[in-house]
Design a protein around this motif. Structure first.
Motif, PDB file in Angstrom:
ATOM      1  N   ASN A 171       0.830  -1.206   0.000  1.00 14.74           N
ATOM      2  CA  ASN A 171       0.000   0.000   0.000  1.00 14.74           C
ATOM      3  C   ASN A 171       0.866   1.257   0.000  1.00 14.74           C
ATOM      4  O   ASN A 171       0.541   2.249  -0.660  1.00 14.74           O
ATOM      5  N   LEU A 172       1.981   1.200   0.729  1.00 21.22           N
ATOM      6  CA  LEU A 172       2.879   2.354   0.774  1.00 21.22           C
ATOM      7  C   LEU A 172       3.415   2.677  -0.617  1.00 21.22           C
ATOM      8  O   LEU A 172       3.415   3.836  -1.042  1.00 21.22           O
ATOM      9  N   ARG A 173       3.861   1.667  -1.321  1.00 20.12           N
ATOM     10  CA  ARG A 173       4.399   1.908  -2.664  1.00 20.12           C
ATOM     11  C   ARG A 173       3.312   2.425  -3.606  1.00 20.12           C
ATOM     12  O   ARG A 173       3.542   3.358  -4.380  1.00 20.12           O
ATOM     13  N   ARG A 223      15.850   4.367   3.900  1.00 21.23           N
ATOM     14  CA  ARG A 223      16.069   2.924   4.061  1.00 21.23           C
ATOM     15  C   ARG A 223      14.848   2.263   4.688  1.00 21.23           C
ATOM     16  O   ARG A 223      14.461   1.164   4.297  1.00 21.23           O
ATOM     17  N   SER A 224      14.213   2.930   5.644  1.00 25.27           N
ATOM     18  CA  SER A 224      12.999   2.367   6.246  1.00 25.27           C
ATOM     19  C   SER A 224      11.894   2.251   5.212  1.00 25.27           C
ATOM     20  O   SER A 224      11.177   1.246   5.161  1.00 25.27           O
ATOM     21  N   ILE A 225      11.755   3.268   4.356  1.00 28.38           N
ATOM     22  CA  ILE A 225      10.738   3.226   3.306  1.00 28.38           C
ATOM     23  C   ILE A 225      11.008   2.064   2.358  1.00 28.38           C
ATOM     24  O   ILE A 225      10.101   1.317   1.978  1.00 28.38           O
ATOM     25  N   GLN A 226      12.273   1.868   1.991  1.00 28.18           N
ATOM     26  CA  GLN A 226      12.629   0.749   1.116  1.00 28.18           C
ATOM     27  C   GLN A 226      12.272  -0.582   1.764  1.00 28.18           C
ATOM     28  O   GLN A 226      11.703  -1.473   1.115  1.00 28.18           O
ATOM     29  N   LEU A 227      12.590  -0.730   3.043  1.00 29.32           N
ATOM     30  CA  LEU A 227      12.324  -1.995   3.731  1.00 29.32           C
ATOM     31  C   LEU A 227      10.827  -2.238   3.900  1.00 29.32           C
ATOM     32  O   LEU A 227      10.367  -3.385   3.803  1.00 29.32           O
ATOM     33  N   TYR A 228      10.054  -1.194   4.147  1.00 24.99           N
ATOM     34  CA  TYR A 228       8.602  -1.361   4.218  1.00 24.99           C
ATOM     35  C   TYR A 228       8.058  -1.802   2.856  1.00 24.99           C
ATOM     36  O   TYR A 228       7.202  -2.691   2.779  1.00 24.99           O
ATOM     37  N   GLU A 229       8.547  -1.187   1.795  1.00 27.33           N
ATOM     38  CA  GLU A 229       8.030  -1.520   0.456  1.00 27.33           C
ATOM     39  C   GLU A 229       8.469  -2.913   0.017  1.00 27.33           C
ATOM     40  O   GLU A 229       7.786  -3.550  -0.787  1.00 27.33           O
ATOM     41  N   GLN A 230       9.602  -3.384   0.506  1.00 27.36           N
ATOM     42  CA  GLN A 230      10.070  -4.729   0.177  1.00 27.36           C
ATOM     43  C   GLN A 230       9.514  -5.786   1.135  1.00 27.36           C
ATOM     44  O   GLN A 230       9.802  -6.967   0.983  1.00 27.36           O
ATOM     45  N   ARG A 231       8.739  -5.320   2.120  1.00 27.78           N
ATOM     46  CA  ARG A 231       8.183  -6.181   3.171  1.00 27.78           C
ATOM     47  C   ARG A 231       9.275  -6.852   4.004  1.00 27.78           C
ATOM     48  O   ARG A 231       9.057  -7.902   4.595  1.00 27.78           O
ATOM     49  N   GLN A 232      10.454  -6.246   4.032  1.00 31.25           N
ATOM     50  CA  GLN A 232      11.496  -6.739   4.930  1.00 31.25           C
ATOM     51  C   GLN A 232      11.312  -6.166   6.330  1.00 31.25           C
ATOM     52  O   GLN A 232      11.899  -6.664   7.291  1.00 31.25           O
ATOM     53  N   ASP A 269       7.869  -4.865   8.732  1.00 27.97           N
ATOM     54  CA  ASP A 269       6.406  -4.899   8.759  1.00 27.97           C
ATOM     55  C   ASP A 269       5.869  -3.517   9.095  1.00 27.97           C
ATOM     56  O   ASP A 269       6.029  -3.030  10.226  1.00 27.97           O
ATOM     57  N   ILE A 270       5.253  -2.873   8.130  1.00 30.62           N
ATOM     58  CA  ILE A 270       4.735  -1.524   8.360  1.00 30.62           C
ATOM     59  C   ILE A 270       3.611  -1.528   9.398  1.00 30.62           C
ATOM     60  O   ILE A 270       3.353  -0.521  10.054  1.00 30.62           O
ATOM     61  N   CYS A 330      -2.954  10.731   3.063  1.00 27.12           N
ATOM     62  CA  CYS A 330      -3.842   9.579   3.233  1.00 27.12           C
ATOM     63  C   CYS A 330      -4.005   9.331   4.722  1.00 27.12           C
ATOM     64  O   CYS A 330      -3.381  10.017   5.546  1.00 27.12           O
ATOM     65  N   THR A 331      -4.819   8.364   5.089  1.00 28.42           N
ATOM     66  CA  THR A 331      -4.951   7.999   6.494  1.00 28.42           C
ATOM     67  C   THR A 331      -3.866   6.999   6.848  1.00 28.42           C
ATOM     68  O   THR A 331      -3.301   6.318   5.984  1.00 28.42           O
ATOM     69  N   MET A 332      -3.587   6.896   8.127  1.00 29.68           N
ATOM     70  CA  MET A 332      -2.592   5.909   8.576  1.00 29.68           C
ATOM     71  C   MET A 332      -3.084   4.483   8.261  1.00 29.68           C
ATOM     72  O   MET A 332      -2.290   3.607   7.921  1.00 29.68           O
ATOM     73  N   GLU A 333      -4.393   4.287   8.368  1.00 27.03           N
ATOM     74  CA  GLU A 333      -4.947   2.945   8.107  1.00 27.03           C
ATOM     75  C   GLU A 333      -4.700   2.502   6.664  1.00 27.03           C
ATOM     76  O   GLU A 333      -4.525   1.317   6.382  1.00 27.03           O
ATOM     77  N   GLN A 334      -4.677   3.467   5.728  1.00 26.48           N
ATOM     78  CA  GLN A 334      -4.460   3.118   4.327  1.00 26.48           C
ATOM     79  C   GLN A 334      -3.049   2.597   4.070  1.00 26.48           C
ATOM     80  O   GLN A 334      -2.808   1.948   3.057  1.00 26.48           O
ATOM     81  N   LEU A 335      -2.125   2.883   4.974  1.00 27.20           N
ATOM     82  CA  LEU A 335      -0.745   2.408   4.814  1.00 27.20           C
ATOM     83  C   LEU A 335      -0.569   0.984   5.282  1.00 27.20           C
ATOM     84  O   LEU A 335       0.405   0.312   4.911  1.00 27.20           O
ATOM     85  N   LEU A 336      -1.493   0.495   6.101  1.00 23.00           N
ATOM     86  CA  LEU A 336      -1.335  -0.836   6.703  1.00 23.00           C
ATOM     87  C   LEU A 336      -1.654  -1.945   5.701  1.00 23.00           C
ATOM     88  O   LEU A 336      -2.444  -1.766   4.772  1.00 23.00           O
ATOM     89  N   GLU A 337      -1.010  -3.079   5.903  1.00 24.61           N
ATOM     90  CA  GLU A 337      -1.222  -4.239   5.052  1.00 24.61           C
ATOM     91  C   GLU A 337      -2.203  -5.192   5.721  1.00 24.61           C
ATOM     92  O   GLU A 337      -2.219  -5.333   6.943  1.00 24.61           O
ATOM     93  N   ARG A 338      -2.977  -5.863   4.897  1.00 26.63           N
ATOM     94  CA  ARG A 338      -3.912  -6.847   5.446  1.00 26.63           C
ATOM     95  C   ARG A 338      -3.134  -8.091   5.888  1.00 26.63           C
ATOM     96  O   ARG A 338      -2.205  -8.483   5.229  1.00 26.63           O
TER      97      ARG A 338
END
Length: 218
Positions: free
Chosen positions: A157-159, A181-190, A192-193, A210-218
């Motif tokens: 969702n972040l990407r 680097r944190s953004i890269q790791l969140y987008e690579q799922r290395q 957990d956002i 956006c909302t914070m909830e929209q950044l979270l992964e299911r």
């Protein structure tokens, strides 16, 4: 919509396969357990030195003509240690030995680059697979790592939100104050956002509108 997967294409067997696996396995084993480097430092030096590309080409000069100690000397300027330890016989098969062996098998089987492999998972993540997989057939690691690559290739969702906003990772880092680097790791799922600190989620959501909830992964 069908499930996306990387296709594992079995490449022809190489006459240097065993030599390649063994020498790379000892590069990681010696680099970590004798030279005192972290696995990630050895992995980055392996790629930055150009040796990764030579291994991908299965260049016999490197995969069969040099020892692991020779290769570590090539990598030495890129490593935090001052010298390569004196050669010694290594009988134990450490988790770090297994990492090099398994990664060489995966690269030869799929043809993907070592950079692609380490963009999928960190060294420590791969090493953590040792205990369930070191006694399994090599094909088991290949299959599991292929599934991991497929899963992490799906956009987070972040990407999706970042690209919709027309921002690069560096631009988002500057706008949000969250490290690139944190953004890269969140987008690579290395990383957990869903477990990110609230302040990081807040800053990212403000920058992306956006909302914070929209950044979270299911």
């Amino acid at each position: 919509m069908g499930e996306y997967r990387y296709a594992v294409v079995e490449l022809p067997p190489s006459p240097y396969a065993h030599d390649l696996q063994e020498v790379l396995a000892f590069v990681f084993d010696i680099g970590v357990n004798l030279a005192g480097c972290t696995g990630e430092q050895v992995a980055q030096a392996f790629m930055a030195s150009g040796l990764a590309e030579e291994f991908e080409k299965q260049n016999p000069v490197y995969v069969a003509g040099k020892s692991s100690y020779d290769l570590l000397r090539i990598m030495l300027p890129l490593l935090p240690c001052d010298e390569v330890p004196a050669p010694e016989l290594r009988y134990d098969r450490t988790p770090d030995f297994w990492v090099g062996w398994a990664l060489a098998q995966y690269q030869m089987t799929t043809g993907c680059s070592y950079r692609s492999i380490f963009a999928t998972a960190t060294y420590d993540e791969i090493r953590s697979m040792y205990w369930p997989l070191h006694e399994a057939p090599e094909s088991k690691f290949v299959a599991i790592f292929d599934e991991l690559r497929a899963e992490r290739a799906k956009a987070t969702n972040l990407r999706t939100l970042r690209e919709a906003a027309g921002l690069s990772q560096s631009q988002l880092a500057k706008a949000s104050g969250v490290g690139v680097r944190s953004i890269q790791l969140y987008e690579q799922r290395q990383k957990d956002i869903n477990k990110a600190q609230g302040i990081a989620l807040y800053r990212l959501s403000r920058a992306l509108r956006c909302t914070m909830e929209q950044l979270l992964e299911r």
